[in-house]
Structure formats: C-alpha cells, structure tokens
Design an enzyme around this catalytic site. Structure first.
Site, PDB file in Angstrom:
ATOM      1  CE  LYS A 189       5.904  11.332  -7.999  1.00 41.24           C
ATOM      2  NZ  LYS A 189       5.275  10.079  -7.682  1.00 41.24           N
TER       3      LYS A 189
HETATM    4  C1  LIG Z   1       4.176   9.351  -6.834  1.00 47.24           C
HETATM    5  C2  LIG Z   1       4.290   8.944  -5.407  1.00 47.24           C
HETATM    6  C3  LIG Z   1       4.168   7.610  -4.993  1.00 47.24           C
HETATM    7  C4  LIG Z   1       3.722   6.517  -5.907  1.00 47.24           C
HETATM    8  O1  LIG Z   1       4.499   6.364  -7.026  1.00 47.24           O
HETATM    9  P1  LIG Z   1       3.956   5.411  -8.208  1.00 47.24           P
HETATM   10  O2  LIG Z   1       5.200   5.103  -8.990  1.00 47.24           O
HETATM   11  O3  LIG Z   1       2.965   6.222  -8.982  1.00 47.24           O
HETATM   12  O4  LIG Z   1       3.354   4.211  -7.587  1.00 47.24           O
HETATM   13  C5  LIG Z   1       4.399   7.289  -3.672  1.00 47.24           C
HETATM   14  N1  LIG Z   1       4.704   8.240  -2.775  1.00 47.24           N
HETATM   15  C6  LIG Z   1       4.800   9.544  -3.113  1.00 47.24           C
HETATM   16  C7  LIG Z   1       5.157  10.535  -2.065  1.00 47.24           C
HETATM   17  C8  LIG Z   1       4.574   9.934  -4.432  1.00 47.24           C
HETATM   18  O5  LIG Z   1       4.629  11.234  -4.769  1.00 47.24           O
END
Ligand SMILES: *Cc1c(COP(=O)(O)O)cnc(C)c1O
Length: 391
Positions: A189
């Site tokens: 991210k």
């Molecule tokens: C990555 C992601 C999540 C989940 O994030 P985590 O921190 O891995 O639980 C939720 N929604 C979207 C749209 C994502 O891309």
C-alpha cells in the site's frame, strides 16, 4: 512466456534505514506489543490528516479495522450493507463476519468507484450501512454518498485502503462526515507497517467500542493497565472481542513511513504523469480517471484498459515476457465463486465493472521505480501493442 532475469516487480515496499533503526529501537526497548509507539502513531496519524481531534485506532490490518467499524456501527445478522463488486474481497467479507448480507453494486464509468445512483437503487428497509471504496486512490463521490446516507439514515464506512493521502473536494479522506474511515498499511500500500491498518472516526462512542473490541473486549488496553500509578491488575471483559491490536514493532515502521508519505505520493503522481503523457499518443489505451480538479489522488494503482482489439490476458503475458510485473484490479466479486453463489450474482447486473475487468491491466507504480524503470514500462507497453496489433 519466459520472464527475463531482470524482472521489474509489480510492487515493492519502500523501507529504509530510518524504519530499520526505529524497529531496532523498539526491539531494544522491551515493549514489543501495543504500547507507547502505537499510541504515538495514532496521534501522529490524526495530525497528518490535519485534525488532532480525530479518534484514531491502530489495528493489525485494514480488514480488522473494517470489521471493528461495522461492529461498532451496530451491523447485525440480517442487515444489508451496500458496497461495490469492483473491490478486494476484504471490503465484503467483513459484512459476512457479522452475519449481515453484502449488497454489491456497480461502479461509475468516469471514476471506477462505487456508483451513488446504484447505491440509492439498492436501499431497502434492511439496509444498515454503505462501504465506499476509493478505487486506486481516487476519491469516490462522497458528497452524493453522504447525502444518500443522511436521507436514509444509513451508516457510512470508507474503505480507504488505497487512499492515503487522497482528498475529496479539498478535504482529506479520513476527515469527512462518515462514521468511520479505514486505511491499510499492507506491504504494497501507499505506506506500510508490514501488516496494519488505522480506523479513524469522529464518533467517540464508536472509537471506544472499537478500542475495546480490538483487544478481547477488555475495558482498558494493556498500556493503560501497565502504566497506571496504582496497582491495576483488575479488568473487566464486556464482550467476546478480537485480537486486532497493532504491535509497537509495526507502529515503529509506521511512524517513519508517515513522515515520508507525502513525498512518496509525489513520486507516484510523477510516475502517473509520465504514464499519462506517454499513453495519450497510443491509440485505444484508456488511462485511469484523474482526481477531480484540485483534489489529491494517492496513485496507489495505475490500471489501464487495453485497446478493444487487444486480448488482455495475452497483453499481460507479453508484458511479463518483457520483464514487467503486472496485476489486475480487480477480478470483480461477481466473478468469484463464493460471492457469485452466496449472493446469487449475475455479471449482467454489473456492466461497467464487467467491461472494465475484461480490458484492465495494472502497471507497476511505486516509489522505488527509477525514471529508467518508468521508461522501460512505457517501452514494453508500446512493443507489446505493436506485436499484438500486427498479428
Ligand atoms: C488491501 C485492501 C484491503 C485490506 O487491507 P489489509 O490491511 O490487507 O487487511 C481492503 N480493501 C481494499 C480495497 C484493499 O485493497
């Protein structure tokens, strides 16, 4: 298809010596789990969003944060929660955790985000909440979504996993009038803590419930207990909570990443501009939606649509053969066997998501890419399109 040895990965975290030093400091401190750094990270996060009065609850993933937000918002068995088919499964699975029913709707053609008109059409007497997703780091139409929620008395949770930093009509995502906003610090991210997330809210009661449920349903967190000036061994369990707390090891990474997140966004925006300029002259490629004028796009993703005459799967294979890591965002939920069966979904009900899915391919976009890497991606796209069009 034989990937070259010199493969450009699809994504890479940008973690440097400062993050490493901060983690080492934590390891030496004796406080490994939720403690002073998690607390400091929460405070720094509210300040980053520009409003120190925001309640911030650090958790071990965005999925955990979304679960806590829905639970604290009162989502219960039999309720309906509206979200989009064009997202990662985490946005919808958390609805099931609470025994509620996801109602999946299509996206808008011009933003690739959840379509407010589709939300309105799917509101019923059982609808409890809306989960909006800021796809790729471009804000959803929160003005329209918050208006629908007000008129129908619905809760609004923002899945802001892609959206740090991102603005809607000049306001930072995380500071709007939603009930809660949840960010992700997963490794790929826009900033990372390895695994982690942050629930942000203006609702003190929602924050209190989320803090309690984050740690087993205990009425005070471990930090408060161990730092009390009086013996504080007594605690009370008020609910069967979860184990969703963020460790100080993760928070240490987050404290440093947060200081760098604006610079990292600028680098991704710079890469996006280079892609936009190059693809403007390549016939048939559709580039991702820009932010509204004056708004910030986090540029977590750079998905393109390949020209209609090009086969998307072959395009990705050929990019791979050129040494470029690729991905698809997303295989929509209506194409996933669990969701298709459990919500009885039909692709014909999601024409925008479905047609985007058929043509979409995400290019690498991250801070550790050099300008030479960016040029290499552009050259590979040109080569692959030339190859495929001359067939
Ligand atoms: C990555 C992601 C999540 C989940 O994030 P985590 O921190 O891995 O639980 C939720 N929604 C979207 C749209 C994502 O891309």
């Amino acid at each position: 298809m034989s990937p070259t040895r010199n493969m450009l990965p699809f994504a890479l975290p940008d973690v440097g010596e400062e993050e490493i030093a901060e983690v080492v400091d934590t390891l030496r401190s004796g406080w490994l789990t939720t403690g002073p750094k998690a607390r400091r990270f929460e405070q720094a996060f509210a300040e980053f969003l520009g409003d120190a009065s925001l309640e911030t609850v650090a958790v071990n993933s965005a999925t955990a944060g979304l679960h806590l937000a829905l639970e604290a918002a009162g989502v219960a068995p039999g309720d309906e929660v509206i979200t989009t088919t064009h997202t990662f499964t985490a946005s919808a699975e958390v609805i099931r955790y609470l025994g509620a029913n996801p109602v999946l709707v299509d996206i808008e053609e011009h933003s690739w985000c959840i379509d407010p008109r589709e939300i309105e059409k799917h509101v019923t007497a059982r609808t409890k909440a809306i989960i909006a997703v800021h796809f790729g780091g471009r804000s959803a139409n929160m003005t329209a979504i918050l208006d629908i929620a007000r008129r129908h008395r619905l809760k609004v949770i923002e899945d802001a996993a892609h959206a740090l930093p991102c603005t809607h009509r000049g306001a930072m995502i995380g500071t709007l009038e939603s009930d809660a906003t949840v960010f992700s610090f997963y490794a790929n991210k826009t900033m990372t803590t390895g695994e982690g997330g942050m629930l942000v809210t203006r609702d003190a009661a929602l924050a209190k419930r989320a803090r309690t449920m984050r740690l087993h349903g205990i009425d005070r967190d471990a930090f408060a207990r161990f730092n009390s000036t009086v013996p504080a061994w007594r605690y009370d369990i008020v609910a069967p909570g979860f184990k969703y707390n963020m460790t100080d090891i993760a928070a240490a990474i987050g404290l440093v990443q947060l200081r760098r997140v604006r610079d990292m966004q600028q680098r991704r925006a710079d890469i996006a501009r280079q892609f936009d300029a190059a693809f403007a002259s390549m016939e048939g490629i559709v580039t991702p939606p820009q932010a509204q004028a004056g708004d910030v796009h986090s540029w977590h993703l750079y998905p393109i649509l390949v020209p209609p005459r090009v086969d998307r799967d072959r395009f990705i294979d050929a990019m791979f053969a050129q040494g470029i890591g690729m991905s698809v965002h997303y295989i929509p939920l209506h194409q996933q066997s669990y969701w298709r069966a459990s919500c009885r979904l039909d692709a014909r009900d999601f024409p925008v998501s479905e047609s985007m899915y058929q043509r979409t391919a995400s290019l690498p976009i991250y801070t550790r890419m050099t300008d030479a890497d960016v040029k290499r991606v552009i050259a590979a796209v040109r080569t692959v399109l030339d190859q495929q069009e001359s067939r």
